[in-house]
Each structure stands twice: as C-alpha cells, then as structure tokens.
Write a protein that holds these residues in place. Structure first.
Motif, mmCIF file in Angstrom:
data_model
loop_
_atom_site.group_PDB
_atom_site.id
_atom_site.type_symbol
_atom_site.label_atom_id
_atom_site.label_comp_id
_atom_site.label_asym_id
_atom_site.label_seq_id
_atom_site.Cartn_x
_atom_site.Cartn_y
_atom_site.Cartn_z
ATOM 1 N N ILE A 127 -3.419 -14.467 26.719
ATOM 2 C CA ILE A 127 -3.585 -13.640 25.519
ATOM 3 C C ILE A 127 -2.742 -14.261 24.416
ATOM 4 O O ILE A 127 -1.547 -14.504 24.595
ATOM 5 C CB ILE A 127 -3.129 -12.188 25.751
ATOM 6 C CG1 ILE A 127 -4.004 -11.515 26.808
ATOM 7 C CG2 ILE A 127 -3.182 -11.396 24.449
ATOM 8 C CD1 ILE A 127 -3.550 -10.094 27.153
ATOM 9 N N GLY A 128 -3.377 -14.529 23.287
ATOM 10 C CA GLY A 128 -2.658 -15.095 22.164
ATOM 11 C C GLY A 128 -2.888 -14.288 20.898
ATOM 12 O O GLY A 128 -3.967 -13.717 20.714
ATOM 13 N N TYR A 129 -1.888 -14.212 20.046
ATOM 14 C CA TYR A 129 -2.067 -13.544 18.762
ATOM 15 C C TYR A 129 -1.083 -14.118 17.758
ATOM 16 O O TYR A 129 0.020 -14.549 18.093
ATOM 17 C CB TYR A 129 -1.905 -12.022 18.851
ATOM 18 C CG TYR A 129 -0.840 -11.544 19.792
ATOM 19 C CD1 TYR A 129 0.442 -11.255 19.339
ATOM 20 C CD2 TYR A 129 -1.121 -11.376 21.144
ATOM 21 C CE1 TYR A 129 1.421 -10.805 20.210
ATOM 22 C CE2 TYR A 129 -0.145 -10.930 22.027
ATOM 23 C CZ TYR A 129 1.125 -10.645 21.549
ATOM 24 O OH TYR A 129 2.091 -10.211 22.412
ATOM 25 N N ALA A 130 -1.524 -14.143 16.503
ATOM 26 C CA ALA A 130 -0.703 -14.668 15.416
ATOM 27 C C ALA A 130 -0.349 -13.544 14.461
ATOM 28 O O ALA A 130 -1.152 -12.643 14.213
ATOM 29 C CB ALA A 130 -1.460 -15.774 14.675
ATOM 30 N N ARG A 131 0.863 -13.593 13.931
ATOM 31 C CA ARG A 131 1.319 -12.652 12.902
ATOM 32 C C ARG A 131 1.712 -13.438 11.656
ATOM 33 O O ARG A 131 2.255 -14.553 11.757
ATOM 34 C CB ARG A 131 2.540 -11.857 13.381
ATOM 35 C CG ARG A 131 2.291 -10.825 14.454
ATOM 36 C CD ARG A 131 3.582 -10.052 14.697
ATOM 37 N NE ARG A 131 3.513 -9.162 15.843
ATOM 38 C CZ ARG A 131 3.130 -7.888 15.782
ATOM 39 N NH1 ARG A 131 2.767 -7.380 14.618
ATOM 40 N NH2 ARG A 131 3.120 -7.130 16.859
ATOM 41 N N VAL A 132 1.474 -12.831 10.503
ATOM 42 C CA VAL A 132 1.888 -13.419 9.234
ATOM 43 C C VAL A 132 3.247 -12.846 8.856
ATOM 44 O O VAL A 132 3.381 -11.639 8.644
ATOM 45 C CB VAL A 132 0.856 -13.130 8.126
ATOM 46 C CG1 VAL A 132 1.343 -13.701 6.786
ATOM 47 C CG2 VAL A 132 -0.501 -13.723 8.492
ATOM 48 N N LEU A 133 4.252 -13.710 8.785
ATOM 49 C CA LEU A 133 5.609 -13.306 8.406
ATOM 50 C C LEU A 133 5.969 -13.932 7.064
ATOM 51 O O LEU A 133 5.228 -14.764 6.528
ATOM 52 C CB LEU A 133 6.594 -13.738 9.489
ATOM 53 C CG LEU A 133 6.292 -13.258 10.924
ATOM 54 C CD1 LEU A 133 7.326 -13.802 11.890
ATOM 55 C CD2 LEU A 133 6.232 -11.740 10.976
ATOM 56 N N LYS A 134 7.102 -13.552 6.508
ATOM 57 C CA LYS A 134 7.497 -14.061 5.195
ATOM 58 C C LYS A 134 7.683 -15.572 5.209
ATOM 59 O O LYS A 134 7.345 -16.265 4.253
ATOM 60 C CB LYS A 134 8.796 -13.389 4.748
ATOM 61 C CG LYS A 134 8.641 -11.921 4.375
ATOM 62 C CD LYS A 134 9.965 -11.342 3.884
ATOM 63 C CE LYS A 134 9.798 -9.875 3.488
ATOM 64 N NZ LYS A 134 11.078 -9.293 3.000
ATOM 65 N N GLU A 135 8.214 -16.095 6.303
ATOM 66 C CA GLU A 135 8.536 -17.520 6.363
ATOM 67 C C GLU A 135 7.391 -18.370 6.888
ATOM 68 O O GLU A 135 7.435 -19.593 6.794
ATOM 69 C CB GLU A 135 9.765 -17.742 7.248
ATOM 70 C CG GLU A 135 11.031 -17.045 6.763
ATOM 71 C CD GLU A 135 11.049 -15.564 7.121
ATOM 72 O OE1 GLU A 135 10.220 -15.151 7.948
ATOM 73 O OE2 GLU A 135 11.876 -14.829 6.546
ATOM 74 N N GLY A 136 6.375 -17.755 7.498
ATOM 75 C CA GLY A 136 5.283 -18.533 8.062
ATOM 76 C C GLY A 136 4.487 -17.723 9.068
ATOM 77 O O GLY A 136 4.483 -16.487 9.025
ATOM 78 N N ILE A 137 3.821 -18.406 9.975
ATOM 79 C CA ILE A 137 2.958 -17.768 10.974
ATOM 80 C C ILE A 137 3.605 -17.891 12.347
ATOM 81 O O ILE A 137 3.981 -18.993 12.774
ATOM 82 C CB ILE A 137 1.564 -18.423 10.989
ATOM 83 C CG1 ILE A 137 0.866 -18.207 9.646
ATOM 84 C CG2 ILE A 137 0.714 -17.869 12.129
ATOM 85 C CD1 ILE A 137 -0.407 -19.000 9.487
ATOM 86 N N GLU A 138 3.725 -16.774 13.034
ATOM 87 C CA GLU A 138 4.245 -16.764 14.402
ATOM 88 C C GLU A 138 3.088 -16.562 15.371
ATOM 89 O O GLU A 138 2.266 -15.667 15.186
ATOM 90 C CB GLU A 138 5.261 -15.644 14.587
ATOM 91 C CG GLU A 138 5.861 -15.613 16.001
ATOM 92 C CD GLU A 138 6.775 -14.428 16.219
ATOM 93 O OE1 GLU A 138 7.885 -14.621 16.731
ATOM 94 O OE2 GLU A 138 6.366 -13.295 15.883
ATOM 95 N N VAL A 139 3.025 -17.418 16.383
ATOM 96 C CA VAL A 139 2.013 -17.293 17.435
ATOM 97 C C VAL A 139 2.710 -16.943 18.736
ATOM 98 O O VAL A 139 3.664 -17.619 19.141
ATOM 99 C CB VAL A 139 1.198 -18.596 17.611
ATOM 100 C CG1 VAL A 139 0.231 -18.470 18.787
ATOM 101 C CG2 VAL A 139 0.433 -18.925 16.328
ATOM 102 N N ILE A 140 2.252 -15.873 19.372
ATOM 103 C CA ILE A 140 2.800 -15.453 20.664
ATOM 104 C C ILE A 140 1.692 -15.561 21.698
ATOM 105 O O ILE A 140 0.570 -15.088 21.471
ATOM 106 C CB ILE A 140 3.329 -14.004 20.598
ATOM 107 C CG1 ILE A 140 4.413 -13.889 19.530
ATOM 108 C CG2 ILE A 140 3.864 -13.564 21.966
ATOM 109 C CD1 ILE A 140 4.890 -12.472 19.303
ATOM 110 N N GLN A 141 2.001 -16.184 22.831
ATOM 111 C CA GLN A 141 1.022 -16.346 23.907
ATOM 112 C C GLN A 141 1.608 -15.844 25.217
ATOM 113 O O GLN A 141 2.744 -16.188 25.577
ATOM 114 C CB GLN A 141 0.600 -17.806 24.040
ATOM 115 C CG GLN A 141 -0.209 -18.318 22.843
ATOM 116 C CD GLN A 141 -0.457 -19.808 22.900
ATOM 117 O OE1 GLN A 141 0.470 -20.613 22.785
ATOM 118 N NE2 GLN A 141 -1.713 -20.191 23.079
ATOM 119 N N HIS A 142 0.837 -15.012 25.915
ATOM 120 C CA HIS A 142 1.211 -14.501 27.234
ATOM 121 C C HIS A 142 0.334 -15.167 28.281
ATOM 122 O O HIS A 142 -0.892 -15.198 28.143
ATOM 123 C CB HIS A 142 1.039 -12.993 27.289
ATOM 124 C CG HIS A 142 2.012 -12.236 26.448
ATOM 125 N ND1 HIS A 142 3.224 -11.788 26.923
ATOM 126 C CD2 HIS A 142 1.963 -11.874 25.141
ATOM 127 C CE1 HIS A 142 3.877 -11.170 25.949
ATOM 128 N NE2 HIS A 142 3.133 -11.208 24.861
#
Length: 421
Positions: A127-142
């Motif tokens: 499972i992967g998902y990306a979030r938009v943060l102030k400094e850039g894009i964070e991708v989290i993968q389980h």
C-alpha cells in the motif's frame, strides 16, 4: 523461515478472538515494541537496507518506508497550491472537489496485489500513498513481508490513515478500496475499524476527458500522452503477482524493488494528474486543449450544475475549425435553451446544421420546436421537421433509438401539417 515458525505465527489468525482481546486499544495507547524471532531478524535486516523499517504488532512483523521528495522549484509547489485554492473557492458540487479538505489530508493512494480480481483469494502486499507537505511530497509505503502478518500490515496503514483524510486514487473505488475492505474483514478483530472518508477517483475523470482520444486510459498511457511522464526501466504492475510469489519463495527483497518503485511513481503521478485535470477544468492549463476536452469538460460541468462554466467550454470548443464543431454548437444550443436564451440557442442550432446537416438530426428537431412553440412559425417548424425526417430516413440502418425518434418526427410533421391546414 521454517514451516514450524510459520505455523506458530499463524496462530494469530486461528485464535484471533482469544488472543487479541483489547490488543488494539493497548497498542493505540503506546507505540509498538519491536520483538523479533530469530527467523525474522535476518529478513528485517534485508528490508532495512532498502529503507523499510520493521515494526511489530503482537507477534507479527510488517515493514514501512518513508520517502521524501523536496519541491524541484517554486513553480511545482505553486501549481498544486493554486489548484487546491481553486477548488476551495469553487461554489458548485463536483467529483474532483476537495473543498474544506486540508491539502496535507489528501492521500494519493495505490495498492499492489497478487491478482486483478476482487475475491478473497487476492492479497494486497503493498500500500502506497503520497501527501503534499510544505517542503515537498512524502511517500509512505507499507509492505506485507509475510502473509501471516496481515494484521500488522493493515494496522500500520490504519495508524497513518484518519477520518479527516481524503483518498485520491486511480480506479480505487472499483478495485483498490474494495480490496482493502475485503482484507480488513479477515483481521477486523485485531485492528482498528476502517474510517469513513471522501474519495476522488481520477480514472473516471480521465475517461471523461480522453476516452475518445487515447487508445486506453491506463495510467501509464495517460502519463505519457497527457503529463509528459516517460518511465524508464519500469516494472509493470501486471508483474506484481509473479514477483511477490518469487519473493515469498526466496525471501529476497530484490524481487520486489521494481514493483515498489512502480508504486512510488504511481502515487506521485496521481498528484500531477489531479493538477492537470483540474487546470483544464478551470482554464488554467499551459498545455494545449483539444476540442473534445472542452466538449467533455463542458458536459461534465453542466451535469454538476455549473452552467456558466459549461458555457465557457462549449463556446471555446465551437471556435475550433474542426469536424466536432457541430457537436459543440449543438451542446451549446441545448445549454442556452436551458438557460432561457432562446435567440442565441437558435443561432447555435442553426450553426450546427450548417456545419454538419446530416450528422445532427437533433439540431433540426430543436429548431422545429423553437419555431413552433416560441416563434409560432409553423411553416418554418414544418420545414425543419421534414429535414429531420429526411435525415433519419436516409440512414442505412436505424438503431432502436433512431427508429423511435423517426416515429416521433413523423408525428411532429403530421401535427404541423394539420396546423397549416
């Protein structure tokens, strides 16, 4: 891992109700503590080399990786923030609207599975998902390192996922999220419940805009043709089941690195796709529009109640010197009639039949209606109705819909002839 070890770990599933009473509540109060069996330690070390940190849930082990991509430039950050602001200020309902949803709560989400069916035999292993943060894009993968650790796998995902989140997926409504619900059923006594959430499915949007232009609306094709994203040495998602089974046989993470990178690119591409489609809707796109894009967006906005927005796209589409201009004028005429602008509606229908007289029988019918009911010009209405009748009778093979339409047109002609004496 030995058969004995795997059977020992499977006891969690066989005796879920007895062994996990109150476990979820306890884990929510305190972070999981890493407790490795000797057989798990070696595999955990392999995954750590590739950025995946292990965490335990009871006697189960799962893996999680966080990747961060700083903004390449200020324009990249500005594009997503501008798009978000446009939707936040949008006053109509729309399937792509993220109004009142904090930007960092939008999860651009995708899964990798052991098959394409939605049955119980199909397992999610990534499972992967990306979030938009102030400094850039964070991708989290389980990652599901072992099928017997599905409780830990879903627990880790649900720890990151909250009621306030809003999923953005590509075919997630029909495939990915039903899969999550299905797998959650097997471990629901061990993990938190699935929260309610909003969901934007970009496949539906892509099909609306590009099904007439592209050979397929697969994400890889949309990336290439509409986003200008060209993947090199990509491992296709169709290889996921084979690669995961090879990994389970050999417990070698190398088998899955390609599909992990594929998943990572997928979720980041969803951000670009969301921006690209939104910019087309709001006339903000720097890329050239096709005439059909304007027609399809106009139709979409009209269906969702934004008549002025639809009108803008139809007018723009009608200005193209192309074979589909007739269709643009016809749709514009219908919209203007709906908005009460009968005079301009008539102009649009007239322009439509001038461009493609035999392709737009409906435009003749609309002209006949306006002449009969608005202008009370029965002679002109009769002439338009006869044109529609001739066009339908000239078709070599009529569909059921056209046959019914021909019958209605004949009745209209007969009624007008009576009025004309």
């Amino acid at each position: 891992m030995s058969i004995k070890s795997k059977l020992q770990r499977m006891k969690t599933h066989l005796k879920a109700e007895d062994t996990h009473d109150g476990l979820v509540e306890k884990l929510e109060d305190s972070p999981p503590v890493l407790v490795f069996a000797d057989s798990d330690r070696e595999l955990a070390e392999k995954w750590k080399k590739h950025g995946f940190d292990p965490f335990s849930f009871g006697d189960q082990i799962s893996y999680r990786k966080r990747s961060f991509y700083p903004w390449k430039n200020s324009a990249e950050k500005r594009d997503i923030e501008t798009t978000y602001k446009l939707w936040d200020e949008y006053s109509h309902e729309h399937p792509l609207s993220c109004k009142d949803v904090p930007l960092h709560r939008m999860l651009f989400f995708d899964t990798e599975t052991t098959g394409l069916s939605t049955g119980a035999g199909n397992t999610i292993f990534l499972i992967g998902y990306a979030r938009v943060l102030k400094e850039g894009i964070e991708v989290i993968q389980h990652l599901l390192g072992d099928p017997s650790s599905e409780g830990a796998f879903l627990y880790g995902f649900l720890q990151d996922f909250h009621e306030e989140d809003y999923l953005v997926s590509y075919n997630g409504k029909a495939f990915d999220w039903p899969q999550v619900r299905s797998r959650h059923t097997f471990v629901r006594d061990q993990v938190p419940r699935l929260p309610a959430f909003g969901h934007i499915d970009l496949l539906h949007a892509a099909r609306r805009l590009w099904k007439h232009e592209l050979p397929s609306c697969r994400l890889s094709i949309v990336e290439k043709e509409k986003l200008g994203i060209f993947r090199s040495n990509d491992t296709p998602g169709s290889m996921a089941p084979i690669l995961y089974y090879e990994y389970l046989q050999e417990e070698d993470p190398e088998h899955l690195l390609g599909i992990i990178e594929h998943n990572n690119q997928d979720v980041r591409s969803l951000i670009s796709l969301f921006v690209a489609i939104s910019n087309r809707i709001f006339f903000q796109s720097q890329s050239p529009f096709s005439q059909m894009e304007h027609i399809q967006i106009g139709n979409w906005l009209e269906q969702t109640g934004n008549l002025e927005g639809a009108k803008g796209h139809y007018i723009t589409a009608s200005n193209y010197d192309d074979k589909d201009s007739g269709d643009a004028f016809y749709r514009l005429g219908l919209l203007l009639k709906k908005m009460g602008d009968v005079a301009d509606a008539k102009k649009s229908f007239t322009k439509c039949v001038q461009i493609s007289p035999f392709c737009h029988i409906d435009a003749y019918i609309e002209l006949a209606k306006l002449a009969e009911h608005q202008e009370k010009d029965y002679l002109l209405a009769h002439a338009y109705a006869r044109k529609a009748k001739q066009g339908l009778k000239g078709s070599q093979r009529l569909t059921k819909k056209q046959t019914d339409l021909l019958s209605a047109v004949k009745k209209r002609v007969e009624r007008l002839e009576k009025k004309l004496g």
